[in-house]
Scaffold this motif. Structure first.
Motif, short mmCIF file in Angstrom:
data_model
loop_
_atom_site.label_atom_id
_atom_site.label_comp_id
_atom_site.label_asym_id
_atom_site.label_seq_id
_atom_site.Cartn_x
_atom_site.Cartn_y
_atom_site.Cartn_z
N LYS A 128 31.80 30.02 1.55
CA LYS A 128 31.47 31.26 2.26
C LYS A 128 31.38 32.47 1.32
O LYS A 128 30.81 33.48 1.70
CB LYS A 128 32.52 31.54 3.34
N VAL A 129 31.97 32.37 0.13
CA VAL A 129 31.89 33.46 -0.83
C VAL A 129 31.39 32.90 -2.16
O VAL A 129 31.35 31.68 -2.37
CB VAL A 129 33.27 34.14 -1.04
N SER A 130 31.04 33.78 -3.06
CA SER A 130 30.53 33.34 -4.36
C SER A 130 31.64 32.67 -5.18
O SER A 130 32.83 32.87 -4.91
CB SER A 130 29.97 34.53 -5.13
N LYS A 131 31.22 31.91 -6.19
CA LYS A 131 32.20 31.25 -7.06
C LYS A 131 33.10 32.27 -7.74
O LYS A 131 34.30 32.05 -7.87
CB LYS A 131 31.46 30.41 -8.11
N GLY A 132 32.52 33.38 -8.17
CA GLY A 132 33.31 34.41 -8.85
C GLY A 132 34.33 35.04 -7.94
O GLY A 132 35.48 35.26 -8.33
N PHE A 133 33.92 35.34 -6.70
CA PHE A 133 34.85 35.97 -5.76
C PHE A 133 35.96 34.99 -5.40
O PHE A 133 37.13 35.37 -5.27
CB PHE A 133 34.11 36.42 -4.51
N HIS A 134 35.60 33.71 -5.22
CA HIS A 134 36.62 32.73 -4.87
C HIS A 134 37.62 32.55 -6.02
O HIS A 134 38.83 32.43 -5.78
CB HIS A 134 35.97 31.38 -4.54
N LEU A 135 37.11 32.54 -7.26
CA LEU A 135 38.01 32.44 -8.41
C LEU A 135 38.96 33.63 -8.45
O LEU A 135 40.16 33.48 -8.70
CB LEU A 135 37.20 32.37 -9.71
N ALA A 136 38.41 34.83 -8.20
CA ALA A 136 39.25 36.02 -8.17
C ALA A 136 40.32 35.91 -7.08
O ALA A 136 41.49 36.28 -7.30
CB ALA A 136 38.40 37.26 -7.95
N ALA A 137 39.95 35.37 -5.92
CA ALA A 137 40.91 35.22 -4.82
C ALA A 137 42.03 34.25 -5.22
O ALA A 137 43.21 34.48 -4.88
CB ALA A 137 40.20 34.72 -3.57
N THR A 138 41.68 33.19 -5.93
CA THR A 138 42.69 32.22 -6.36
C THR A 138 43.68 32.87 -7.32
O THR A 138 44.90 32.73 -7.16
CB THR A 138 42.01 31.02 -7.05
N TRP A 139 43.16 33.57 -8.32
CA TRP A 139 44.06 34.24 -9.26
C TRP A 139 44.87 35.35 -8.60
O TRP A 139 46.04 35.55 -8.90
CB TRP A 139 43.27 34.81 -10.44
N LEU A 140 44.25 36.07 -7.66
CA LEU A 140 44.96 37.16 -6.99
C LEU A 140 46.04 36.63 -6.04
O LEU A 140 47.04 37.30 -5.80
CB LEU A 140 43.97 38.04 -6.23
N THR A 141 45.82 35.43 -5.49
CA THR A 141 46.88 34.81 -4.69
C THR A 141 48.11 34.56 -5.55
O THR A 141 49.25 34.88 -5.17
CB THR A 141 46.39 33.48 -4.08
N GLY A 142 47.88 33.98 -6.73
CA GLY A 142 49.00 33.76 -7.65
C GLY A 142 49.60 35.05 -8.13
O GLY A 142 50.83 35.17 -8.26
N LEU A 143 48.74 36.05 -8.40
CA LEU A 143 49.25 37.35 -8.85
C LEU A 143 50.08 38.01 -7.76
O LEU A 143 51.13 38.61 -8.03
CB LEU A 143 48.08 38.25 -9.25
N GLY A 144 49.63 37.88 -6.52
CA GLY A 144 50.39 38.45 -5.40
C GLY A 144 51.76 37.83 -5.28
O GLY A 144 52.76 38.54 -5.07
N ALA A 145 51.83 36.51 -5.42
CA ALA A 145 53.13 35.83 -5.37
C ALA A 145 54.02 36.28 -6.53
O ALA A 145 55.23 36.48 -6.37
CB ALA A 145 52.93 34.32 -5.42
N THR A 146 53.41 36.48 -7.69
CA THR A 146 54.18 36.91 -8.86
C THR A 146 54.67 38.34 -8.71
O THR A 146 55.81 38.67 -9.08
CB THR A 146 53.33 36.77 -10.14
N ILE A 147 53.83 39.21 -8.15
CA ILE A 147 54.25 40.60 -7.91
C ILE A 147 55.37 40.64 -6.88
O ILE A 147 56.32 41.43 -7.00
CB ILE A 147 53.05 41.45 -7.46
N SER A 148 55.28 39.78 -5.88
CA SER A 148 56.37 39.70 -4.90
C SER A 148 57.67 39.32 -5.60
O SER A 148 58.73 39.90 -5.33
CB SER A 148 56.03 38.66 -3.82
#
Length: 522
Positions: A128-148
């Motif tokens: 549903k989204v571009s490869k680049g946006f999906h990659l960013a979402a994957t890294w941001l999911t991990g970053l969000g958990a790390t910031i938490s």
């Protein structure tokens, strides 16, 4: 207020501690795998983004599926953990809520907005989204958990080394005066680095173990070999960094929590040129006679090394339990008071606080001013005023001593393991060594034991303090019936054990099922 703290029953204190420990231990079973898998699945998807190969997409989706199962369980236990501050530790929440609540509030915002947004894109946005946006979402999911994790660890580090706050005698609360001192204290930064890096080790061992299971079963060879390569690199780097950050953390402990260091090392009598204990006989089930013994029996030690690690000087002065008990002179010439002096100072602060509040209520400003000054002069040892037995100021040495050695010993084993795995991987020989595949699987529970051991040292080592030198555990709990807390303890034990069993069942089924192989788009 002062008498209220002392009236709480020992049963309530013990059951509240047990319930919080139970929740924290179960919660930490889920968190490190979340943080560790986040890095590896981000790297795998980056390989897909760069190559466009369907293999990397299938591999990324496989590890993300295991991440998602674990992530959901971690959220559930984390929410319960935070609610316990209000239910079981209301005195603590009142006393330092202005400070402790800020990082928890930020963590909640990050967790429920950043993570929930991007984790949805990661799982449901592949087509549903571009490869680049999906990659960013994957890294941001991990970053969000790390910031938490950052904000949770900031709160915990503040309890170990309170900074950026002042006591307000008017409200009987500690109030934040510098958010940046709290958020960016050296103690918080190093605790975050060491804890998150240790989580990467668990994620790496998990990925290597699952991949080795496939090799044992002669399945998914390409996924296994590529995943092992990535995870072993992450694991080796993380293991070395964990050793470096652990050394710096121990140095900070020596400066701010010398009793914790003394308990970790079973250092009964300190001094200069202090040796680092390798092994010694410390009875794991009984507190040693630390006041009448100079060192643990059968001790094997490295000369002068503890002095160096604790002071960065091979001849540095390191206090033992006896010096901390009786008082001693520091290297800079300042005198550290004895336990008796600290307890007396704490009682003066408590008495002066009560007199201050009474004078304010009666409109006697002059008396209030005098007592406010007494509170300020003695507040550094305020918490000691609630200590009834000086022996309570010495944490249970066996837990600290052995947990620390389990953590360090297993950490060294992980460095060796990842180095061997990488060596065999690059020689193309790793598929031949079935014993190594079995070792990888066995190391998964050992990685969790190492991680939990680190937390045992961190939390047992600062007992009896909820907040170091400021608020003992007995003064922090809620005044509720011990029976109620005991009941909820067993309810949580059943609930968390069931959740863990369900998670393991689902994860094992997904591993057995393996990755789903999609046909590449034509």
């Amino acid at each position: 207020m002062t008498n209220y703290f002392l009236e709480i029953s020992a049963g309530t204190i013990d059951w509240s501690r047990a319930q919080f420990a139970l929740t924290a231990i179960y919660h930490w079973l889920f968190v490190p795998l979340t943080l560790g898998l986040a890095v590896i699945m981000g790297i795998v998807e980056t390989c897909y983004y760069r190559t466009g190969k369907q293999f990397w997409k299938d591999t990324a989706k496989f590890w993300q599926k295991l991440f998602g199962i674990n992530f959901a369980m971690g959220v559930a236990t984390g929410i319960i953990l935070e609610f316990e501050f209000g239910t079981n530790w209301s005195n603590y929440s009142w006393f330092v809520g202005d400070i402790f609540g800020a990082p928890l509030a930020i963590e909640g915002i990050v967790a429920f907005f950043m993570e929930s947004t991007f984790v949805a894109v990661m799982f449901f946005g592949w087509n549903k989204v571009s490869k680049g946006f999906h990659l960013a979402a994957t890294w941001l999911t991990g970053l969000g958990a790390t910031i938490s994790a950052w904000w949770i660890l900031v709160a915990n580090a503040w309890m170990q080394c309170p900074v950026g706050c002042e006591f307000n005698a008017e409200t009987v609360r500690n109030e934040m005066v510098s958010f940046f001192d709290v958020a960016l204290s050296p103690f918080a930064v190093m605790k975050f680095c060491h804890t998150v890096i240790s989580a990467w080790i668990i994620g790496a061992i998990f990925v290597v173990a699952v991949s080795c299971w496939y090799l044992l079963k002669k399945r998914e060879k390409e996924l296994s070999l590529q995943s092992i390569k990535i995870a072993a690199i992450v694991g080796l780097i993380a293991s070395v960094l964990a050793a470096l950050t652990g050394d710096e953390s121990a140095y900070q402990v020596a400066q701010k929590q010398p009793m914790k260091l003394a308990a970790m090392e079973a250092l009964y009598k300190g001094g200069t040129d202090v040796s680092l204990t390798g092994v010694a006989w410390v009875n794991p089930f009984a507190q040693p006679d630390y006041m009448d013994t100079e060192e643990a029996p059968l001790r094997v030690a490295v000369p002068n090394m503890l002095s160096f690690l604790a002071t960065r000087d091979f001849h540095g002065y390191v206090p033992g339990i006896q010096e901390l008990w009786n008082g001693y002179t520091k290297a800079d010439g300042t005198v550290e008071p004895s336990f008796d002096e600290k307890i007396e100072s704490g009682k003066k602060a408590i008495t002066a606080l009560a007199a201050y509040r009474k004078a304010k209520a009666e409109g006697d400003d002059e008396t209030a001013k005098v007592n406010a000054q007494l509170v300020d002069e003695n507040f550094k040892y305020f918490g000691y005023g609630y200590i009834k037995d000086k022996n309570d100021l010495v944490p249970f040495i066996p837990v600290n001593f052995w947990a620390f050695r389990i953590m360090v010993g297993l950490g060294c084993l992980f460095i060796l393991f990842f180095a061997v795995v990488l060596f065999l991987q690059y020689r193309k020989d790793i598929t031949r060594f079935r014993w190594l595949h079995i070792v990888a699987i066995v190391l998964v529970p050992l990685a969790y034991i190492a991680s939990e051991s680190g937390w045992l040292v961190a939390e047992f080592g600062r007992q009896p303090w909820t907040i170091q030198d400021m608020l003992p555990v007995g003064a922090a709990v809620s005044d509720i019936g011990s029976g109620s807390v005991a009941l909820t303890f067993f309810i949580f034990l059943f609930l968390f054990t069931t959740m863990l069993a369900v998670e393991l069942s689902i994860i094992f089924k997904q591993i057995k099922k393996g990755p789903e192989h999609e046909m590449p788009a034509s």
